[in-house]
Write an enzyme that holds these catalytic residues in place. Sequence first.
Site, short mmCIF file in Angstrom:
data_model
loop_
_atom_site.label_atom_id
_atom_site.label_comp_id
_atom_site.label_asym_id
_atom_site.label_seq_id
_atom_site.Cartn_x
_atom_site.Cartn_y
_atom_site.Cartn_z
CG HIS A 188 62.97 36.62 53.29
ND1 HIS A 188 62.57 35.50 52.88
CD2 HIS A 188 63.08 37.21 51.90
CE1 HIS A 188 62.16 35.24 51.84
NE2 HIS A 188 62.52 36.21 51.01
CG ASP A 192 65.39 37.90 48.99
OD1 ASP A 192 65.49 38.53 49.95
OD2 ASP A 192 65.33 36.51 48.82
CD GLU A 193 61.57 34.86 47.61
OE1 GLU A 193 61.25 34.10 46.54
OE2 GLU A 193 62.15 35.11 48.64
CE1 TYR A 194 58.59 44.78 51.70
CE2 TYR A 194 57.16 45.80 50.01
CZ TYR A 194 57.47 45.55 51.28
OH TYR A 194 56.67 46.26 52.12
CE1 TYR A 220 61.28 38.76 43.44
CE2 TYR A 220 60.73 37.27 42.29
CZ TYR A 220 60.21 38.11 43.25
OH TYR A 220 59.30 37.92 44.08
#
Length: 649
Positions: A251, A308-310, A368
């Site tokens: 992000h 988050d979200e790598y 996650y």
Amino acid sequence: MKKIVLTLLLLCPALVWAQNVKPFVIPELQKWQGGKGEFLMTSSSAITYDNRALKDVAEQFAADVKEMFAVTVVVREGKPKTGDFALALNKKSTGNREAYTINIGRNVSVAANEPMGAYWATRTLLQIMEQSANRAIPCGAVEDYPAYPLRGFMLDVGRKFFTLDYLYDVVKMMSYYKMNTFQVHLNDNGFKEFFEGDWAKTPSGFRLESTTYPGLASKDGHYTKAAFRQFQLDALAYGVTVIPEIDAPAHTLAFSHYDPELGSVEYGADHLDLFNEKSYKFMDGLFKEYLEGENPVFVGDYVHIGTDEYSNRDKAVVEKFRYFTDRYIKYVESFGKKAALWGALTHAQGDTPVKVEDVLMGCWYNGYAEPRTMIELGYDVISVPDGMVYIVPVAGYYYDYLNTKHLYEEWTPAVIGKEVFEEGHPKIRGGMFAVWNDHAGNGITFQDVQHRLFPAIQTLALKMWDGKNVSVPYEEFDAKRLALSEAPDVNILALPKTKGEILNIAKPQPSVTPAIAEIGWDYKVDFDILLTEKPVFGTVLFESPATKLYVADRQDGKLAFERDGYTVRFPYSLPVGRKVHLTIEGTAKETKLVVDGKEVANLDIITPYKKSLERGGMTMKFVRTLIFPLTLSKEFRGEVTNLRVLTQE
């Protein structure tokens, strides 16, 4: 409870066993013992306090009473008299630090372990008075305390900029409903699939001034360091702690827009290159700017580092991600702060150790971060289950509006996705919900967001405070909550206190704001208008602090409106020299224009506005709502007569 009843007998001599029912407030009172009769605030009522630590609470209570009820109440230190509100600290500060009691009889006596509890008690009293025509408070005794210490909300300001004025209003609203943690997500970016697949054309935002990296802060809106620091300090006075979030290493398109070398070639420009030492040097400098010194920009105990979200495509990148996470937990702690982060360590399982002790993890998706595993590791967790408490306005996934009925009846912070823990689990600090503005540029305004946010705050504030201790059926709650305002001095939705005809003005005067500055959904505004000369493009007809209605927009002279940086045009131009009757009707989904009784346009939500084949046919919608401004502009040349404003019954 016997002690409470004895107290009531002393305070309300007329007490009989026909007791007052529990007052409706949000959150619901944990314990109530009803008396008989009611307390009425009078012009001679005062607010007293027995400890200097309560002075600010008393003064804020007095200010809110004046704002909400137009009554000036004296604040003084000392003992109360009959008819006064009395605030006191318990001699022994034991038990829940936010707990309070209220005894209502000849006086309203508040006692709390700490000033925070006394402040929450004043929110309860304001809500009770707000629902009564004569501000009556039923006699009785209250014992109240939260089931969870952290009761939060997160707002994505990275993809959509919100002014500090709005953030202040959010704080006031959270405070009115006893929520105490506001996470501000300071950076993020849109999806490149909506922007020709080109990262360079994809909007990104970093919303905080940086002198370390001049030009990093977004030109379309950001906060100065001084103003953001003051905002955090002011929020504390309302019982709300701000947790600023800098989201990395995903992000992060705003960072690679600033310096392309920071972006990952393999995983995308919205990911930091974790194999490039320059990425760490950049993040070190950024966090240091806001954390160093005696008066750092980030004020509270916690700083959120994102994570988050790598990608977890291979072991090498997983180990780098874990290294990054551990590094910035410890880096934040080196400045005397604690780290908060998004849960990702199930997704990124590996060998590199990541610090656990005194770290706060948001468990948002169990794939996650499996919450039982994270708790076993030793993390303190926040329940933020995406499938229950994520709002993504008009995106077509997650929720546009939360399912408040389901949340009211089924959710507490002990529910994290499919995992259900015992209530009051010591490692579950509380809950949070979030507004994500994934579809950057979709026409959504702060007022549209507010329309989604307000019922969610009312519902989830209750569930985070009360847990399972809820006695009011949802249907009753949902009806009664509408009688409560957003907060003292907050009316973002521009809703009047009455329904039906709100205004009827034969000839509005330029620059004179009527009784209400704007009207919120659902409304109908009609008026006669005569243009006496051809208007200059960009001429404003009606305005409010948030909105302009143009008699002729800047582009092609159409009737149009502008709010929150978006301009929306009606397919209609006003004639010159001929009076017409305009009717504009607005809801939270559409804006309708009727001219001389004939519908000319119905500006609903455009779908699809943009389409992405790369994301499975996902579409971006565009919102064209209008909260109508009601101050006639002095720029206008012509006549407006017979202005009527009506709301739906």
